[in-house]
Design a protein around this motif. Structure first.
Motif, PDB file in Angstrom:
ATOM      1  N   PRO A  47     -32.944  22.666   0.247  1.00 36.14           N
ATOM      2  CA  PRO A  47     -33.381  22.500   1.628  1.00 36.14           C
ATOM      3  C   PRO A  47     -32.241  22.851   2.577  1.00 36.14           C
ATOM      4  N   THR A  48     -32.562  23.535   3.633  1.00 34.43           N
ATOM      5  CA  THR A  48     -31.546  23.885   4.612  1.00 34.43           C
ATOM      6  C   THR A  48     -31.438  22.774   5.636  1.00 34.43           C
ATOM      7  N   ILE A  49     -30.231  22.406   5.906  1.00 30.92           N
ATOM      8  CA  ILE A  49     -29.982  21.371   6.902  1.00 30.92           C
ATOM      9  C   ILE A  49     -29.674  22.078   8.210  1.00 30.92           C
ATOM     10  N   GLU A  50     -30.517  21.836   9.198  1.00 33.95           N
ATOM     11  CA  GLU A  50     -30.287  22.458  10.493  1.00 33.95           C
ATOM     12  C   GLU A  50     -29.476  21.523  11.363  1.00 33.95           C
ATOM     13  N   THR A  51     -28.406  22.048  11.889  1.00 34.41           N
ATOM     14  CA  THR A  51     -27.552  21.280  12.768  1.00 34.41           C
ATOM     15  C   THR A  51     -27.885  21.659  14.200  1.00 34.41           C
ATOM     16  N   GLN A  52     -28.021  20.645  15.036  1.00 34.90           N
ATOM     17  CA  GLN A  52     -28.269  20.934  16.446  1.00 34.90           C
ATOM     18  C   GLN A  52     -26.993  21.470  17.065  1.00 34.90           C
ATOM     19  N   THR A  53     -27.155  22.448  17.948  1.00 34.05           N
ATOM     20  CA  THR A  53     -26.005  23.032  18.628  1.00 34.05           C
ATOM     21  C   THR A  53     -26.328  23.221  20.101  1.00 34.05           C
ATOM     22  N   ASN A  54     -25.290  23.482  20.879  1.00 36.05           N
ATOM     23  CA  ASN A  54     -25.523  23.848  22.272  1.00 36.05           C
ATOM     24  C   ASN A  54     -25.823  25.349  22.306  1.00 36.05           C
ATOM     25  N   PRO A  55     -26.115  25.931  23.467  1.00 33.56           N
ATOM     26  CA  PRO A  55     -26.493  27.354  23.506  1.00 33.56           C
ATOM     27  C   PRO A  55     -25.446  28.326  22.947  1.00 33.56           C
ATOM     28  N   ARG A  56     -24.182  27.927  22.889  1.00 34.72           N
ATOM     29  CA  ARG A  56     -23.150  28.805  22.348  1.00 34.72           C
ATOM     30  C   ARG A  56     -22.745  28.423  20.937  1.00 34.72           C
ATOM     31  N   GLY A  57     -23.530  27.589  20.273  1.00 34.96           N
ATOM     32  CA  GLY A  57     -23.327  27.303  18.863  1.00 34.96           C
ATOM     33  C   GLY A  57     -22.373  26.175  18.529  1.00 34.96           C
ATOM     34  N   ILE A  58     -21.966  25.391  19.511  1.00 36.10           N
ATOM     35  CA  ILE A  58     -21.093  24.251  19.222  1.00 36.10           C
ATOM     36  C   ILE A  58     -21.975  23.121  18.690  1.00 36.10           C
ATOM     37  N   PRO A  59     -21.661  22.594  17.504  1.00 32.84           N
ATOM     38  CA  PRO A  59     -22.526  21.570  16.910  1.00 32.84           C
ATOM     39  C   PRO A  59     -22.471  20.232  17.654  1.00 32.84           C
ATOM     40  N   VAL A  60     -23.593  19.531  17.603  1.00 35.50           N
ATOM     41  CA  VAL A  60     -23.698  18.203  18.204  1.00 35.50           C
ATOM     42  C   VAL A  60     -23.091  17.188  17.233  1.00 35.50           C
ATOM     43  N   ALA A  61     -22.308  16.276  17.772  1.00 27.45           N
ATOM     44  CA  ALA A  61     -21.689  15.227  16.949  1.00 27.45           C
ATOM     45  C   ALA A  61     -22.755  14.240  16.493  1.00 27.45           C
ATOM     46  N   PRO A  62     -22.607  13.706  15.284  1.00 26.03           N
ATOM     47  CA  PRO A  62     -23.586  12.729  14.800  1.00 26.03           C
ATOM     48  C   PRO A  62     -23.494  11.423  15.596  1.00 26.03           C
ATOM     49  N   PHE A  63     -24.635  10.891  15.954  1.00 25.61           N
ATOM     50  CA  PHE A  63     -24.678   9.604  16.644  1.00 25.61           C
ATOM     51  C   PHE A  63     -24.991   8.532  15.624  1.00 25.61           C
ATOM     52  N   VAL A  64     -24.148   7.533  15.542  1.00 25.14           N
ATOM     53  CA  VAL A  64     -24.320   6.463  14.562  1.00 25.14           C
ATOM     54  C   VAL A  64     -24.996   5.287  15.264  1.00 25.14           C
ATOM     55  N   ASP A  65     -26.298   5.163  15.016  1.00 23.45           N
ATOM     56  CA  ASP A  65     -27.061   4.081  15.628  1.00 23.45           C
ATOM     57  C   ASP A  65     -26.894   2.800  14.809  1.00 23.45           C
ATOM     58  N   ASN A  66     -27.083   2.936  13.504  1.00 27.54           N
ATOM     59  CA  ASN A  66     -26.963   1.787  12.612  1.00 27.54           C
ATOM     60  C   ASN A  66     -25.940   2.152  11.541  1.00 27.54           C
TER      61      ASN A  66
ATOM     62  N   ALA B 220     -19.204  29.657  34.137  1.00 24.98           N
ATOM     63  CA  ALA B 220     -20.204  28.582  34.139  1.00 24.98           C
ATOM     64  C   ALA B 220     -20.444  28.078  32.710  1.00 24.98           C
ATOM     65  N   ASN B 221     -20.505  28.999  31.742  1.00 23.19           N
ATOM     66  CA  ASN B 221     -20.674  28.615  30.333  1.00 23.19           C
ATOM     67  C   ASN B 221     -19.472  27.806  29.840  1.00 23.19           C
ATOM     68  N   CYS B 222     -18.267  28.213  30.239  1.00 23.47           N
ATOM     69  CA  CYS B 222     -17.062  27.478  29.839  1.00 23.47           C
ATOM     70  C   CYS B 222     -17.095  26.059  30.398  1.00 23.47           C
ATOM     71  N   ASP B 223     -17.461  25.937  31.674  1.00 27.79           N
ATOM     72  CA  ASP B 223     -17.529  24.605  32.283  1.00 27.79           C
ATOM     73  C   ASP B 223     -18.573  23.740  31.586  1.00 27.79           C
ATOM     74  N   GLU B 224     -19.715  24.339  31.259  1.00 23.30           N
ATOM     75  CA  GLU B 224     -20.771  23.607  30.547  1.00 23.30           C
ATOM     76  C   GLU B 224     -20.289  23.196  29.151  1.00 23.30           C
ATOM     77  N   ASP B 225     -19.602  24.107  28.461  1.00 20.80           N
ATOM     78  CA  ASP B 225     -19.079  23.805  27.124  1.00 20.80           C
ATOM     79  C   ASP B 225     -18.021  22.703  27.174  1.00 20.80           C
ATOM     80  N   LEU B 226     -17.165  22.726  28.202  1.00 11.89           N
ATOM     81  CA  LEU B 226     -16.141  21.689  28.324  1.00 11.89           C
ATOM     82  C   LEU B 226     -16.780  20.314  28.491  1.00 11.89           C
ATOM     83  N   GLU B 227     -17.805  20.240  29.307  1.00  6.73           N
ATOM     84  CA  GLU B 227     -18.505  18.974  29.486  1.00  6.73           C
ATOM     85  C   GLU B 227     -19.156  18.529  28.174  1.00  6.73           C
ATOM     86  N   PHE B 228     -19.784  19.473  27.475  1.00  8.84           N
ATOM     87  CA  PHE B 228     -20.422  19.183  26.203  1.00  8.84           C
ATOM     88  C   PHE B 228     -19.396  18.686  25.179  1.00  8.84           C
ATOM     89  N   LEU B 229     -18.252  19.359  25.120  1.00  4.67           N
ATOM     90  CA  LEU B 229     -17.214  18.974  24.162  1.00  4.67           C
ATOM     91  C   LEU B 229     -16.680  17.575  24.454  1.00  4.67           C
TER      92      LEU B 229
END
Length: 191
Positions: free
Chosen positions: A6-25, A150-159
């Motif tokens: 099975p392929t695990i799809e990782t969520q990313t922003n529009p430029r491919g930076i992966p989303v960090a895992p959120f630990v709820d429990n 604008a993309n750099c500023d958006e990426d900085l906020e995302f990071l």
């Protein structure tokens, strides 16, 4: 027939930076206490990668913030020359033009005879362009630089958000581990 993994799809922003895992429990995220150290190491590694991306993106944004005014200034001059060339009252204009950062030369320019402009492309390369083509190229270059900024500023906020998410996750996993240790050894905590 071989089973497909099975392929695990990782969520990313529009430029491919992966989303960090959120630990709820934490108990669900870390299946056993032996995984705590590897999870914490993994989080620290991800934070380091995000910080590296943040530094590079900041540098790229700083470079763009430096280039955009130069592009605007050059575009303004090309438009001015085109406007003077197309005007019905031809007149020569005297100007100072930059040879180097601190060295200028005086020149008389006849807009009527100005068919092309010379533009620096970088790496000590200068190219001659017809005025209309130069204006079009500079317009494109300016809009591309502004979009990239604008993309750099958006990426900085995302990071920054991802780093914060991982720092919180690290604290939650660490605190969970401390609580588990206290439950396992209540006598040690009283000493």
């Amino acid at each position: 027939m071989a089973d497909k993994q099975p392929t695990i799809e990782t969520q990313t922003n529009p430029r491919g930076i992966p989303v960090a895992p959120f630990v709820d429990n934490v108990a669900d995220y870390v299946s056993s206490r032996t995984e705590v150290e590897s999870t914490l190491r993994s989080f620290q590694e991800m934070i380091s990668k995000y910080q590296f991306m943040e530094v590079n993106t900041s540098r790229r944004a700083a470079g763009l913030r430096e280039k955009i005014p130069d592009i605007k200034k050059t575009l303004e001059m090309v438009r001015f020359l085109k406007l003077r060339r197309d005007s019905t009252t031809p007149s020569s204009l005297e100007t100072n033009f930059e040879l180097n950062d601190t060295l200028y030369a005086r020149a008389a320019v006849d807009p009527e005879d100005t068919e092309e402009v010379y533009l620096w492309l970088g790496a000590n390369v200068m190219l001659a362009y017809p005025i209309g083509e130069a204006q079009g190229m500079l317009d494109e270059k300016l809009s591309a630089a502004q979009l990239s900024l604008a993309n750099c500023d958006e990426d900085l906020e995302f990071l920054r958000e991802q780093i914060t998410t991982l720092e919180v996750a690290t604290a939650r996993v660490y605190n969970w581990d401390v609580v588990q240790r206290r439950k396992d050894n209540p006598d040690e905590m009283e000493k």
